[in-house]
Enzyme design. Sequence first.
Site, PDB file in Angstrom:
ATOM      1  N   TRP A 153       0.861  -1.179   0.000  1.00 19.97           N
ATOM      2  CA  TRP A 153       0.000   0.000   0.000  1.00 19.97           C
ATOM      3  C   TRP A 153       0.908   1.243   0.000  1.00 19.97           C
ATOM      4  O   TRP A 153       2.045   1.195   0.459  1.00 19.97           O
ATOM      5  CB  TRP A 153      -0.931   0.016   1.202  1.00 19.97           C
ATOM      6  CG  TRP A 153      -0.264  -0.038   2.558  1.00 19.97           C
ATOM      7  CD1 TRP A 153      -0.059  -1.138   3.334  1.00 19.97           C
ATOM      8  CD2 TRP A 153       0.282   1.079   3.296  1.00 19.97           C
ATOM      9  NE1 TRP A 153       0.587  -0.791   4.507  1.00 19.97           N
ATOM     10  CE2 TRP A 153       0.802   0.554   4.511  1.00 19.97           C
ATOM     11  CE3 TRP A 153       0.385   2.447   3.058  1.00 19.97           C
ATOM     12  CZ2 TRP A 153       1.420   1.363   5.477  1.00 19.97           C
ATOM     13  CZ3 TRP A 153       1.004   3.257   4.012  1.00 19.97           C
ATOM     14  CH2 TRP A 153       1.506   2.708   5.201  1.00 19.97           C
ATOM     15  N   GLU A 180       7.984   7.489  13.952  1.00 20.07           N
ATOM     16  CA  GLU A 180       8.161   6.919  12.608  1.00 20.07           C
ATOM     17  C   GLU A 180       8.991   7.841  11.714  1.00 20.07           C
ATOM     18  O   GLU A 180       9.775   7.368  10.884  1.00 20.07           O
ATOM     19  CB  GLU A 180       6.796   6.681  11.963  1.00 20.07           C
ATOM     20  CG  GLU A 180       5.915   5.657  12.662  1.00 20.07           C
ATOM     21  CD  GLU A 180       6.394   4.231  12.468  1.00 20.07           C
ATOM     22  OE1 GLU A 180       7.242   3.989  11.577  1.00 20.07           O
ATOM     23  OE2 GLU A 180       5.933   3.343  13.215  1.00 20.07           O
ATOM     24  N   GLU A 212       9.157   1.111   5.959  1.00 26.58           N
ATOM     25  CA  GLU A 212       8.848   1.918   7.142  1.00 26.58           C
ATOM     26  C   GLU A 212       8.619   3.384   6.779  1.00 26.58           C
ATOM     27  O   GLU A 212       7.842   4.081   7.449  1.00 26.58           O
ATOM     28  CB  GLU A 212      10.003   1.810   8.146  1.00 26.58           C
ATOM     29  CG  GLU A 212      10.120   0.463   8.828  1.00 26.58           C
ATOM     30  CD  GLU A 212       9.184   0.346  10.020  1.00 26.58           C
ATOM     31  OE1 GLU A 212       8.806   1.377  10.588  1.00 26.58           O
ATOM     32  OE2 GLU A 212       8.832  -0.791  10.390  1.00 26.58           O
ATOM     33  N   HIS A 261       5.105   4.856   6.662  1.00 24.23           N
ATOM     34  CA  HIS A 261       4.324   5.067   7.886  1.00 24.23           C
ATOM     35  C   HIS A 261       4.281   6.536   8.294  1.00 24.23           C
ATOM     36  O   HIS A 261       3.215   7.107   8.519  1.00 24.23           O
ATOM     37  CB  HIS A 261       4.904   4.225   9.027  1.00 24.23           C
ATOM     38  CG  HIS A 261       4.950   2.763   8.740  1.00 24.23           C
ATOM     39  ND1 HIS A 261       5.624   1.861   9.544  1.00 24.23           N
ATOM     40  CD2 HIS A 261       4.407   2.027   7.731  1.00 24.23           C
ATOM     41  CE1 HIS A 261       5.492   0.641   9.046  1.00 24.23           C
ATOM     42  NE2 HIS A 261       4.767   0.723   7.940  1.00 24.23           N
ATOM     43  N   GLU A 321       9.974  -3.584  17.398  1.00 25.82           N
ATOM     44  CA  GLU A 321       8.964  -3.767  16.359  1.00 25.82           C
ATOM     45  C   GLU A 321       7.654  -4.263  16.971  1.00 25.82           C
ATOM     46  O   GLU A 321       6.569  -3.872  16.536  1.00 25.82           O
ATOM     47  CB  GLU A 321       9.457  -4.751  15.291  1.00 25.82           C
ATOM     48  CG  GLU A 321      10.587  -4.230  14.427  1.00 25.82           C
ATOM     49  CD  GLU A 321      10.144  -3.146  13.451  1.00 25.82           C
ATOM     50  OE1 GLU A 321       8.956  -3.125  13.050  1.00 25.82           O
ATOM     51  OE2 GLU A 321      10.983  -2.309  13.079  1.00 25.82           O
ATOM     52  N   THR A 337       5.956  -1.203  18.612  1.00 26.32           N
ATOM     53  CA  THR A 337       5.255  -0.318  17.676  1.00 26.32           C
ATOM     54  C   THR A 337       4.009  -0.996  17.113  1.00 26.32           C
ATOM     55  O   THR A 337       2.998  -0.330  16.855  1.00 26.32           O
ATOM     56  CB  THR A 337       6.188   0.115  16.536  1.00 26.32           C
ATOM     57  OG1 THR A 337       6.814  -1.034  15.949  1.00 26.32           O
ATOM     58  CG2 THR A 337       7.269   1.053  17.036  1.00 26.32           C
ATOM     59  N   ASP A 343       2.298  -3.932   9.201  1.00 25.52           N
ATOM     60  CA  ASP A 343       3.691  -3.866   8.741  1.00 25.52           C
ATOM     61  C   ASP A 343       4.649  -4.133   9.894  1.00 25.52           C
ATOM     62  O   ASP A 343       5.620  -4.879   9.764  1.00 25.52           O
ATOM     63  CB  ASP A 343       3.996  -2.480   8.166  1.00 25.52           C
ATOM     64  CG  ASP A 343       3.701  -2.375   6.681  1.00 25.52           C
ATOM     65  OD1 ASP A 343       3.235  -3.362   6.093  1.00 25.52           O
ATOM     66  OD2 ASP A 343       3.939  -1.290   6.111  1.00 25.52           O
ATOM     67  N   GLU A 344       4.379  -3.492  11.026  1.00 29.67           N
ATOM     68  CA  GLU A 344       5.263  -3.657  12.178  1.00 29.67           C
ATOM     69  C   GLU A 344       5.277  -5.103  12.653  1.00 29.67           C
ATOM     70  O   GLU A 344       6.320  -5.632  13.063  1.00 29.67           O
ATOM     71  CB  GLU A 344       4.824  -2.728  13.325  1.00 29.67           C
ATOM     72  CG  GLU A 344       4.749  -1.251  12.975  1.00 29.67           C
ATOM     73  CD  GLU A 344       6.114  -0.618  12.750  1.00 29.67           C
ATOM     74  OE1 GLU A 344       7.125  -1.333  12.767  1.00 29.67           O
ATOM     75  OE2 GLU A 344       6.165   0.610  12.559  1.00 29.67           O
ATOM     76  N   HIS A 373       7.485  -7.078  10.319  1.00 31.66           N
ATOM     77  CA  HIS A 373       8.888  -6.778  10.578  1.00 31.66           C
ATOM     78  C   HIS A 373       9.355  -7.405  11.895  1.00 31.66           C
ATOM     79  O   HIS A 373      10.498  -7.882  11.999  1.00 31.66           O
ATOM     80  CB  HIS A 373       9.102  -5.264  10.611  1.00 31.66           C
ATOM     81  CG  HIS A 373       8.826  -4.599   9.298  1.00 31.66           C
ATOM     82  ND1 HIS A 373       8.518  -3.253   9.185  1.00 31.66           N
ATOM     83  CD2 HIS A 373       8.801  -5.095   8.027  1.00 31.66           C
ATOM     84  CE1 HIS A 373       8.339  -2.958   7.903  1.00 31.66           C
ATOM     85  NE2 HIS A 373       8.500  -4.051   7.193  1.00 31.66           N
TER      86      HIS A 373
END
Length: 435
Positions: free
Chosen positions: A132, A175, A213, A216, A266, A269, A298-299, A302
């Site tokens: 995205w 971020e 990242e 974000h 990670e 977050t 996403d976090e 990761h």
Amino acid sequence: MAVSAQLVRTEAIAASCAMTPRICCVNPTAGAKSLKQTSFCPSSWTTGQRLCPNSSVQSSHNSAALKPLTVTMTATMPPKADHQVSGIYVPKEVHAQVTHSILPERLEVIKSLDAWAEETLIPFLKPVEKCWQPQDHLPEPSSEGFYEEVKELRERAANLPDDYLVVLVGDMITEEALPTYQTMLNTLDGTKDETGASLTPWGVWTRAWTAEENRHGDLLNKYLYLTGRVNMKSIEKTIQYLIGSGMDPQTENNPYLGFVYTSFQERATFISHGNTARHAKELGDAKLATICGLIAADERRHENAYSKIVEKLFEVDPDGAMLAFGDMMRKKIAMPAHLMYDGVDQNLFANFSMVAQRTGTYTARDYADILEHLVNRWNVTKVEGLSAEGRKAQDFVCTLAPRIRKLEERAQLKPKKSPKTGTFSWVFDREVQMW
């Protein structure tokens, strides 16, 4: 409080970390003295402030001859800052810095994992065309309906309370300090991007992780800008101060330590963005809930990647991995934005953290839960073949989470203080309740 002392035993300091209320040292001129007792503050686990001076000492598994050191004690206040010659106030780290602590044999272990990283780590990245992008979730500036979309966004944001905005801004600023985190990863011996365009799997991972990242902060920054609810100039100053201040999470150029840190952070977050998503939905902003949820996802991905690295280290070098885990938890994981400053509030990070704690966005209990999650994920209780130091580290990390929870419970049982409020420049100096 800073004390210059001849340290008698490295182990004495390590044993006193995180939970022990008193630390003893020897002053060559005054004999043995006790440092002032440090009491637990409910917000200290969320702020990332360290309650012990262990950060001033090399890891016990790589210690050299004892030397006089400056031991810096910090409780719940953020690190001090200095006026430079130019008169600019710049927050900075106050602990003694240790570099290149990894033992040669463990550096060889890291170098032997290139093929594993190529096969296991890289698949956690997503192709750009399948990711995205911020614009997917923002009003389209080229469309005729742009102004109407912005109007709708602002109407939804009008219902967001100031305490929620403070937490969301703090998360966004964290971020936006991404250059610092890439720099930190590129300090790690054996895995850093040596040229800036290295074709090793570690270099490829670091750059692509950074690129993922980067979306974000871009998305949250633009969304908050369009709401009209926050002071963007103050926020931009905070970001500039934070990137300029850098960060030393005390990973000592050691990838064992570095990947324990990133695994923890990670997940932290992931939890924080997940909670801002839940709160946004409760407050009636479904679009913002989606945005925060995408970032949280996403976090989480990761986190899984970094946790896989440490999992592999436990497989190939269980003693080294255990010592690294124990070392980082004794130092206490510092939050990556702990040096934030807006040009006004020298206690900005501590104040932001109190709001995050009160709103349930990121709490002391979350800190304990993350630790317990990692202990379970890495099967720490079942690791065998450890040295005496490794067994001590194993016992420490396996019993730490319950101790944190117990301290928090005791803190909660204390008589409640009257509500405390403070102003935040991020929301045009409006009063926000901190506890």
